[in-house]
Design a protein around this motif. Structure first.
Motif, PDB file in Angstrom:
ATOM      1  N   SER A 215       0.807  -1.224   0.000  1.00  0.00           N
ATOM      2  CA  SER A 215       0.000   0.000   0.000  1.00  0.00           C
ATOM      3  C   SER A 215       0.839   1.273   0.000  1.00  0.00           C
ATOM      4  N   GLY A 216       2.067   1.184   0.465  1.00  0.00           N
ATOM      5  CA  GLY A 216       2.905   2.384   0.531  1.00  0.00           C
ATOM      6  C   GLY A 216       2.479   3.309   1.655  1.00  0.00           C
ATOM      7  N   THR A 217       2.020   2.734   2.759  1.00  0.00           N
ATOM      8  CA  THR A 217       1.587   3.545   3.886  1.00  0.00           C
ATOM      9  C   THR A 217       2.789   4.197   4.553  1.00  0.00           C
ATOM     10  N   THR A 218       3.908   3.495   4.564  1.00  0.00           N
ATOM     11  CA  THR A 218       5.075   3.999   5.292  1.00  0.00           C
ATOM     12  C   THR A 218       6.203   4.478   4.381  1.00  0.00           C
ATOM     13  N   GLY A 219       6.092   4.294   3.104  1.00  0.00           N
ATOM     14  CA  GLY A 219       7.172   4.717   2.210  1.00  0.00           C
ATOM     15  C   GLY A 219       6.786   4.301   0.817  1.00  0.00           C
ATOM     16  N   SER A 220       7.801   4.100  -0.053  1.00  0.00           N
ATOM     17  CA  SER A 220       7.341   3.685  -1.382  1.00  0.00           C
ATOM     18  C   SER A 220       6.947   2.206  -1.348  1.00  0.00           C
ATOM     19  N   PRO A 221       5.966   1.856  -2.181  1.00  0.00           N
ATOM     20  CA  PRO A 221       5.469   0.482  -2.162  1.00  0.00           C
ATOM     21  C   PRO A 221       6.564  -0.536  -2.481  1.00  0.00           C
ATOM     22  N   LYS A 222       6.509  -1.672  -1.822  1.00  0.00           N
ATOM     23  CA  LYS A 222       7.508  -2.725  -2.028  1.00  0.00           C
ATOM     24  C   LYS A 222       6.914  -3.806  -2.932  1.00  0.00           C
ATOM     25  N   GLU A 353     -12.614  -9.219  13.190  1.00  0.00           N
ATOM     26  CA  GLU A 353     -11.423  -8.529  12.695  1.00  0.00           C
ATOM     27  C   GLU A 353     -10.344  -9.520  12.270  1.00  0.00           C
ATOM     28  N   GLY A 354      -9.581  -9.123  11.261  1.00  0.00           N
ATOM     29  CA  GLY A 354      -8.442  -9.924  10.839  1.00  0.00           C
ATOM     30  C   GLY A 354      -7.235  -9.030  10.692  1.00  0.00           C
ATOM     31  N   TYR A 355      -6.072  -9.645  10.797  1.00  0.00           N
ATOM     32  CA  TYR A 355      -4.828  -8.892  10.640  1.00  0.00           C
ATOM     33  C   TYR A 355      -3.909  -9.652   9.694  1.00  0.00           C
ATOM     34  N   GLY A 356      -3.354  -8.940   8.753  1.00  0.00           N
ATOM     35  CA  GLY A 356      -2.392  -9.567   7.860  1.00  0.00           C
ATOM     36  C   GLY A 356      -1.695  -8.505   7.038  1.00  0.00           C
ATOM     37  N   GLN A 357      -0.812  -8.948   6.186  1.00  0.00           N
ATOM     38  CA  GLN A 357      -0.059  -8.025   5.330  1.00  0.00           C
ATOM     39  C   GLN A 357      -0.035  -8.590   3.914  1.00  0.00           C
ATOM     40  N   THR A 358       0.374  -7.751   2.967  1.00  0.00           N
ATOM     41  CA  THR A 358       0.588  -8.243   1.603  1.00  0.00           C
ATOM     42  C   THR A 358       1.561  -9.434   1.640  1.00  0.00           C
ATOM     43  N   GLU A 359       2.490  -9.365   2.571  1.00  0.00           N
ATOM     44  CA  GLU A 359       3.531 -10.393   2.672  1.00  0.00           C
ATOM     45  C   GLU A 359       3.010 -11.726   3.208  1.00  0.00           C
ATOM     46  N   THR A 360       1.830 -11.710   3.828  1.00  0.00           N
ATOM     47  CA  THR A 360       1.348 -12.893   4.550  1.00  0.00           C
ATOM     48  C   THR A 360      -0.056 -13.290   4.085  1.00  0.00           C
ATOM     49  N   GLY A 439       6.951  -5.340  11.379  1.00  0.00           N
ATOM     50  CA  GLY A 439       6.988  -3.874  11.455  1.00  0.00           C
ATOM     51  C   GLY A 439       5.781  -3.319  12.197  1.00  0.00           C
ATOM     52  N   ASP A 440       4.981  -4.201  12.800  1.00  0.00           N
ATOM     53  CA  ASP A 440       3.820  -3.765  13.592  1.00  0.00           C
ATOM     54  C   ASP A 440       4.042  -4.156  15.047  1.00  0.00           C
ATOM     55  N   ARG A 441       3.532  -3.323  15.944  1.00  0.00           N
ATOM     56  CA  ARG A 441       3.684  -3.622  17.372  1.00  0.00           C
ATOM     57  C   ARG A 441       2.342  -4.025  17.970  1.00  0.00           C
ATOM     58  N   SER A 550      -7.077   3.350   1.281  1.00  0.00           N
ATOM     59  CA  SER A 550      -7.800   4.053   2.331  1.00  0.00           C
ATOM     60  C   SER A 550      -7.247   3.858   3.735  1.00  0.00           C
ATOM     61  N   LYS A 551      -5.935   3.692   3.811  1.00  0.00           N
ATOM     62  CA  LYS A 551      -5.304   3.652   5.133  1.00  0.00           C
ATOM     63  C   LYS A 551      -4.796   5.039   5.482  1.00  0.00           C
ATOM     64  N   ILE A 552      -4.899   5.374   6.760  1.00  0.00           N
ATOM     65  CA  ILE A 552      -4.467   6.702   7.199  1.00  0.00           C
ATOM     66  C   ILE A 552      -2.947   6.805   7.107  1.00  0.00           C
TER      67      ILE A 552
HETATM   68  P1  ATP Z   1       3.703  -0.381   3.204  1.00  0.00           P
HETATM   69  O1  ATP Z   1       4.264  -1.693   3.665  1.00  0.00           O
HETATM   70  O2  ATP Z   1       4.043  -0.080   1.787  1.00  0.00           O
HETATM   71  O3  ATP Z   1       3.966   0.762   4.128  1.00  0.00           O
HETATM   72  P2  ATP Z   1       1.145  -1.351   4.123  1.00  0.00           P
HETATM   73  O4  ATP Z   1       1.936  -2.051   5.175  1.00  0.00           O
HETATM   74  O5  ATP Z   1       0.017  -0.488   4.566  1.00  0.00           O
HETATM   75  O6  ATP Z   1       2.104  -0.502   3.178  1.00  0.00           O
HETATM   76  P3  ATP Z   1      -0.355  -3.628   3.327  1.00  0.00           P
HETATM   77  O7  ATP Z   1       0.448  -4.867   3.159  1.00  0.00           O
HETATM   78  O8  ATP Z   1      -1.501  -3.374   2.430  1.00  0.00           O
HETATM   79  O9  ATP Z   1       0.587  -2.410   3.104  1.00  0.00           O
HETATM   80  O10 ATP Z   1      -0.926  -3.534   4.801  1.00  0.00           O
HETATM   81  C1  ATP Z   1      -0.494  -4.339   5.881  1.00  0.00           C
HETATM   82  C2  ATP Z   1      -0.506  -3.529   7.139  1.00  0.00           C
HETATM   83  O11 ATP Z   1      -1.836  -3.087   7.457  1.00  0.00           O
HETATM   84  C3  ATP Z   1      -0.075  -4.289   8.369  1.00  0.00           C
HETATM   85  O12 ATP Z   1       1.321  -4.387   8.459  1.00  0.00           O
HETATM   86  C4  ATP Z   1      -0.684  -3.438   9.488  1.00  0.00           C
HETATM   87  O13 ATP Z   1       0.109  -2.306   9.773  1.00  0.00           O
HETATM   88  C5  ATP Z   1      -1.986  -2.968   8.863  1.00  0.00           C
HETATM   89  N1  ATP Z   1      -3.099  -3.849   9.316  1.00  0.00           N
HETATM   90  C6  ATP Z   1      -3.711  -4.829   8.646  1.00  0.00           C
HETATM   91  N2  ATP Z   1      -4.715  -5.366   9.371  1.00  0.00           N
HETATM   92  C7  ATP Z   1      -4.729  -4.724  10.554  1.00  0.00           C
HETATM   93  C8  ATP Z   1      -5.505  -4.832  11.758  1.00  0.00           C
HETATM   94  N3  ATP Z   1      -6.519  -5.672  11.886  1.00  0.00           N
HETATM   95  N4  ATP Z   1      -5.188  -4.003  12.771  1.00  0.00           N
HETATM   96  C9  ATP Z   1      -4.175  -3.125  12.655  1.00  0.00           C
HETATM   97  N5  ATP Z   1      -3.422  -2.973  11.559  1.00  0.00           N
HETATM   98  C10 ATP Z   1      -3.683  -3.762  10.526  1.00  0.00           C
END
Ligand code: ATP
Ligand code: MG
Length: 565
Positions: A215-222, A353-360, A439-441, A550-552
């Protein structure tokens, strides 16, 4: 339960639907990854056979509607046959060969689904992109990925042409449109002529199948590379136990075609379970239109981002009846308990709710049958060993804030990305000790539930306290004045950093005195959460900066704060 296997040989789940013990499911999750796997032949075509044998309900595989009243309903058999034609088109008419990369930028039209399956059949590596990409974004994606083929529509073809001369890898341009354009092959013409006898390639399980830009929330998309078995088999758990899908269900997932979440929930997750994918070609997010569709179509399962739910609960929900809806899900950002509560009050349904990343694949989730703890993203999925670790890679005890990590040693899970394309350093930087770090806490509680704190970069350090923005944002949204907010660090001469909240106000509060409202909101936060977390600085804004997903973008706000200082 313990004596049963979770999966049949062809990856269809036959574990019991009504389970109450997710831990038991975890013990059973031992998927065997075969040497060869291809989602098109091993899943889509298998469901087509089931259909012919009368062993699947008469539910389409894809049910697509447009805002102009068009409708498409394809069975798995039709999906199979049509995607074979597209696979022939790609390999024969376009001359693409196994391993070639295809950048696919289309809105939610049925061809998008065909091209996804066709690329798998032909052994091509699919790179999805959103139609909101600009000329610069597209050029960057073409150059970075060295794509050999670009597929898009008549709107974006001129945009591609404006930069494509700088991109020597592109040999094939394919346009999905009723019109023609010089230099572009016509998908429609080639499709008509293409034979439907394509033989699916026998792909190795670990062979690349797709590359997603994050998504490129933290920098350029990987560029995140996945193998055939990764999402293809790994999403079994998400589909069966998080989305609670069976062949009778109809899933509507609203995410844009350009993101990994669309591959998750518009392709792999539902089709592994033989469910129907519902889609609407919504050009932009319209809360009222979404609620209208949910009430008019027999959609049983709905998945969207927290931002979307925040907008949906602003509508008059009591004027809608969702007759078929049974299960709602959210992923992508943390879900505010207040929004869950409002949704439940009006619809009677919880949000899982679910949590995951593009990587997972899905890494944590509130799985069906599990107790929901609002504000928590549930427990670790059976697909991974998920732990909270410290800076040295040690596992932290419950109740301690650390980084969310997935065990990769001694064995890297097959359902994790392969690597960041052409970036071994970046790939290596995500491994700490025995773990892949997200990269998430978060904090894990005594019951094994994960509580998201923040992205590692978003933590606010104020007077020695570590403050995660999500908790403050969730406190703020409990106040009727707040539609949504973004909480970031702001420089302070004494405390180093303080909490600053950017707030979008609801209509009825826009005329209030800003000073008084600020004090009221500060007092409110002090009451509902630990007082030291209250925002010492408040700014009212019309909207928050967001990614296309649509991520902040807190990092953008934070950067401005610090630059200002
Ligand atoms: P980039 O890595 O380029 O900065 P991104 O991490 O936003 O972008 P995505 O892979 O689309 O790209 O999003 C994964 C991220 O979204 C997770 O690492 C986490 O930060 C956030 N996320 C996903 N689901 C949840 C959730 N349920 N609660 C909190 N954060 C979430
Ligand atoms: Mg990321």
């Amino acid at each position: 339960l313990a004596s049963r296997r979770l999966f049949s040989k062809d990856y269809r789940v036959f574990a019991p639907q009504n389970f109450s013990d997710y831990e038991a499911i975890k013990q059973l999750y031992r998927p065997e990854v075969p040497e060869y796997f291809n989602f098109a032949s091993d899943v889509v075509d298998k469901w087509s056979e089931k259909e012919k044998e009368g062993k699947r309900p008469l539910n389409p595989a894809l049910w697509w509607i447009s805002n102009k009243g068009d409708e498409v309903r394809w069975s798995f058999e039709e999906l199979g046959m049509l995607s074979k034609k597209v696979a022939s088109l790609l390999s024969e008419a376009c001359g693409l060969q196994r391993g070639d990369r295809v950048l696919l930028i289309l809105p939610r039209i049925p061809e998008w689904w065909l091209l996804n399956v066709a690329c798998m059949r032909a052994g091509l590596v699919l790179i999805p992109g959103t139609v909101q990409l600009t000329a610069k974004d597209i050029l960057h994606r073409l150059q970075a990925s060295k794509a050999r083929c670009i597929v898009t529509n008549e709107v974006l073809a001129p945009v591609v042409d404006s930069g494509v001369s700088q991109c020597h890898s592109v040999k094939v341009k394919l346009m999905v449109s009723e019109s023609k354009r010089e230099g572009w092959l016509s998908y429609k013409d080639l499709f008509r002529a293409a034979p439907a006898d394509h033989r699916c390639l026998k792909t190795k399980s670990e062979e690349p199948v797709s590359i997603f830009f994050t998504s490129g929330t933290t920098g350029s998309p990987k560029m995140v590379e996945h193998s055939h078995c990764s999402y293809g088999i790994g999403h079994i758990i998400s589909g069966r136990y998080w989305m609670d899908l069976t062949p009778s269900n109809i899933l509507w997932n609203t995410s844009d075609t350009g993101w990994a979440k669309s591959a998750w929930s518009n392709i792999f997750v539902p089709w592994i379970q033989g469910s129907c994918v519902f889609a609407h070609n919504m050009p932009r997010f319209e809360a009222a239109a979404i609620l209208d569709i949910l009430s008019r179509y027999p959609i049983t399962t709905f998945c969207s981002a927290p931002t979307a739910y925040r907008m949906l609960v602003q509508q008059d929900l009591s004027s809608y009846k969702f007759k078929s809806l049974k299960h709602c899900l959210s992923v992508g950002e943390p879900m505010n308990p207040e929004v869950m509560e409002q949704w439940k009050t009006h619809t009677g349904l919880d949000i899982y709710e679910g949590y995951g990343q593009t990587e997972t694949v899905l890494a944590c989730g509130t799985f069906k049958g599990m107790k929901i703890k609002p504000g928590s993203m549930g427990k670790a999925t059976a697909a991974y060993d998920v732990q909270i670790i410290d800076d040295n890679g040690n596992i932290l005890p419950p109740g301690t804030d650390g980084e969310i990590a997935i065990r990769v040693k001694p064995t890297r899970p097959f359902s994790l990305f392969t690597h960041y394309t052409d970036d071994p350093e970046k790939t290596a930087s995500t491994v700490r000790g025995d773990f892949y770090v997200t990269g998430d806490r978060a904090i894990q509680d005594e019951d094994g539930y994960f509580w998201f704190v923040s992205r590692a970069d978003d933590v606010i350090l104020s007077s020695g306290y570590r403050i995660g923005p999500f908790e403050v944002e969730s406190a703020l949204i409990e106040h009727p004045a707040v539609i949504e907010s973004a909480v970031v660090s702001s420089p302070d001469p004494i405390r180093g950093e303080v909490v600053k909240a950017f707030i979008v106000l609801s209509e009825s509060y826009k005329s209030h005195d800003p000073g008084e409202l600020t004090r009221e909101l500060q007092e409110h936060v002090k009451k509902v959460t630990a007082p030291y977390k209250y925002p010492r600085k408040v700014e009212f804004v019309e909207q928050l900066p967001k990614t296309i997903t649509s991520k902040i973008r807190r990092n953008e706000l934070r950067k401005k704060e610090w630059e200002k200082a």
